[in-house]
Design a protein around this motif. Structure first.
Motif, PDB file in Angstrom:
ATOM      1  N   SER A  37      11.582  28.071 -29.766  1.00  0.00           N
ATOM      2  CA  SER A  37      12.695  28.114 -30.709  1.00  0.00           C
ATOM      3  C   SER A  37      12.228  28.810 -31.976  1.00  0.00           C
ATOM      4  CB  SER A  37      13.182  26.702 -31.023  1.00  0.00           C
ATOM      5  OG  SER A  37      14.264  26.759 -31.932  1.00  0.00           O
ATOM      6  N   ILE A  38      13.015  29.762 -32.457  1.00  0.00           N
ATOM      7  CA  ILE A  38      12.673  30.512 -33.667  1.00  0.00           C
ATOM      8  C   ILE A  38      13.479  30.016 -34.860  1.00  0.00           C
ATOM      9  CG2 ILE A  38      12.671  32.785 -34.769  1.00  0.00           C
ATOM     10  CD1 ILE A  38      12.321  33.991 -31.995  1.00  0.00           C
ATOM     11  N   GLN A  39      14.775  29.830 -34.636  1.00  0.00           N
ATOM     12  CA  GLN A  39      15.651  29.487 -35.753  1.00  0.00           C
ATOM     13  C   GLN A  39      16.905  28.801 -35.244  1.00  0.00           C
ATOM     14  OE1 GLN A  39      17.272  32.958 -37.666  1.00  0.00           O
ATOM     15  NE2 GLN A  39      17.836  31.848 -39.514  1.00  0.00           N
ATOM     16  N   GLU A  40      17.336  27.786 -35.988  1.00  0.00           N
ATOM     17  CA  GLU A  40      18.621  27.146 -35.752  1.00  0.00           C
ATOM     18  C   GLU A  40      19.316  27.074 -37.101  1.00  0.00           C
ATOM     19  OE1 GLU A  40      18.660  23.678 -33.068  1.00  0.00           O
ATOM     20  OE2 GLU A  40      16.534  24.074 -32.770  1.00  0.00           O
ATOM     21  N   ASN A  41      20.604  27.390 -37.105  1.00  0.00           N
ATOM     22  CA  ASN A  41      21.310  27.479 -38.370  1.00  0.00           C
ATOM     23  C   ASN A  41      22.797  27.232 -38.151  1.00  0.00           C
ATOM     24  OD1 ASN A  41      21.723  27.988 -41.086  1.00  0.00           O
ATOM     25  ND2 ASN A  41      21.663  30.213 -40.875  1.00  0.00           N
ATOM     26  N   TYR A  57      15.920  32.224 -30.079  1.00  0.00           N
ATOM     27  CA  TYR A  57      14.754  31.746 -29.336  1.00  0.00           C
ATOM     28  C   TYR A  57      14.181  32.840 -28.442  1.00  0.00           C
ATOM     29  CZ  TYR A  57      18.157  31.134 -25.540  1.00  0.00           C
ATOM     30  OH  TYR A  57      19.138  31.342 -24.596  1.00  0.00           O
ATOM     31  N   ILE A  58      12.998  32.559 -27.922  1.00  0.00           N
ATOM     32  CA  ILE A  58      12.311  33.465 -26.996  1.00  0.00           C
ATOM     33  C   ILE A  58      12.032  32.699 -25.717  1.00  0.00           C
ATOM     34  CG2 ILE A  58      10.158  34.749 -26.572  1.00  0.00           C
ATOM     35  CD1 ILE A  58      10.027  35.312 -29.562  1.00  0.00           C
ATOM     36  N   GLU A  68      14.055  37.961 -26.251  1.00  0.00           N
ATOM     37  CA  GLU A  68      14.536  37.252 -27.428  1.00  0.00           C
ATOM     38  C   GLU A  68      16.048  37.126 -27.317  1.00  0.00           C
ATOM     39  OE1 GLU A  68      13.989  37.375 -32.273  1.00  0.00           O
ATOM     40  OE2 GLU A  68      12.724  38.616 -30.995  1.00  0.00           O
ATOM     41  N   HIS A  69      16.551  35.967 -27.710  1.00  0.00           N
ATOM     42  CA  HIS A  69      17.978  35.673 -27.588  1.00  0.00           C
ATOM     43  C   HIS A  69      18.488  35.116 -28.911  1.00  0.00           C
ATOM     44  CE1 HIS A  69      17.238  35.672 -23.191  1.00  0.00           C
ATOM     45  NE2 HIS A  69      16.170  34.966 -23.507  1.00  0.00           N
ATOM     46  N   ILE A  70      19.757  35.346 -29.147  1.00  0.00           N
ATOM     47  CA  ILE A  70      20.450  34.655 -30.228  1.00  0.00           C
ATOM     48  C   ILE A  70      21.809  34.251 -29.679  1.00  0.00           C
ATOM     49  CG2 ILE A  70      21.315  36.767 -31.311  1.00  0.00           C
ATOM     50  CD1 ILE A  70      20.994  35.244 -34.024  1.00  0.00           C
TER      51      ILE A  70
END
Length: 190
Positions: free
Chosen positions: A101-105, A119-120, A130-132
Motif C-alpha cells: 500500500s502506498i497511499q490511502e486518501n 498500491y503496487i 502500480e494501481h490507483i
C-alpha cells in the motif's frame, strides 16, 4: 488618432482569444457511453474488453495495452456501505503477491466523496504494477471503482488520462421517454 481607436479593440480581442485558449481544460478525445455510465477519455486511448469481475467498461492506452483503466460496480457482498466494501477489498489485496500500500486518501471530486487507494502488486509474469483506485457511491446508491493500472516505470506517463476519467465519470440515463430519446438523437445530428 482614428487608427489608434481601431487598433486597441482589435488588440484586446486578440489578447482575450489567446488567453482563453491557454486556460481551457479541454481534452482531445472520445466519450464512452455504455452500460449506464459515461466518461471522457483521451484520443490516444481506446475501448477494450475487460475480464475483471463486475467490469462495466474498460479502456487501454493505444501504445501499450499494459496501461489500462477499468470501471467496476462493486458487488453487494463486499458490504452495504462504501467503507465496508473498501475495507473488505483491502483485506483481499493483502493476500496478493508483492502487495504494498502506498497511499490511502479521502477527497471530493465534483461534489462526490471519493476514497482513493494507491498500491503496487506483482502480476503473474513477475512484473510490478502500480494501481490507483477511486471508490465512490453514485446517485443510484451503488458503489463503483475506477482502477488505473500500469507497470511501475510507466505509471506517471498516462496518469493524466485516469484523472480525466475520474473527473468526467457519471451515470448516464439508461431509459428516458421516447421524446427524450428523439431529442437526444436529433442533437447528435447537429
Amino acid at each position: 488618432m482614428k487608427l489608434k481607436n481601431i487598433l486597441i479593440p482589435i488588440i484586446m480581442i486578440v489578447i482575450v482569444v489567446a488567453l482563453s485558449g491557454c486556460i481551457t481544460d479541454s481534452i482531445d478525445g472520445s466519450a464512452y457511453q455504455k452500460n449506464g455510465m459515461a466518461f471522457d477519455y483521451p484520443g490516444n486511448w481506446e475501448e477494450a474488453n475487460s475480464v475483471a469481475n463486475n467490469s462495466m467498461g474498460a479502456i487501454v492506452y493505444s501504445n501499450d495495452s499494459q496501461i489500462s483503466i477499468v470501471i467496476q460496480q462493486v458487488p453487494a457482498e463486499f458490504g452495504s456501505t462504501l467503507q465496508q466494501a473498501y475495507d473488505n477489498n483491502n483485506k483481499n489485496l493483502q493476500s496478493i503477491n508483492g502487495y504494498t500500500s502506498i497511499q490511502e486518501n479521502n477527497t471530493t471530486v465534483n461534489g462526490r466523496n471519493v476514497t482513493i487507494h494507491r498500491y503496487i502488486d506483482v502480476n503473474q509474469l513477475g512484473q510490478q504494477k502500480e494501481h490507483i483506485a477511486s471508490w465512490m457511491t453514485m446517485d443510484d446508491g451503488k458503489n463503483y471503482v475506477i482502477l488505473y493500472s500500469a507497470p511501475v516505470e510507466k505509471y506517471e506517463s498516462q496518469k493524466e488520462a485516469y484523472d480525466h476519467v475520474v473527473s468526467s465519470f457519471k451515470l448516464s440515463e439508461s431509459k428516458g421517454s421516447s421524446f427524450d430519446n428523439f431529442i437526444n438523437g436529433f442533437k447528435g445530428l447537429i
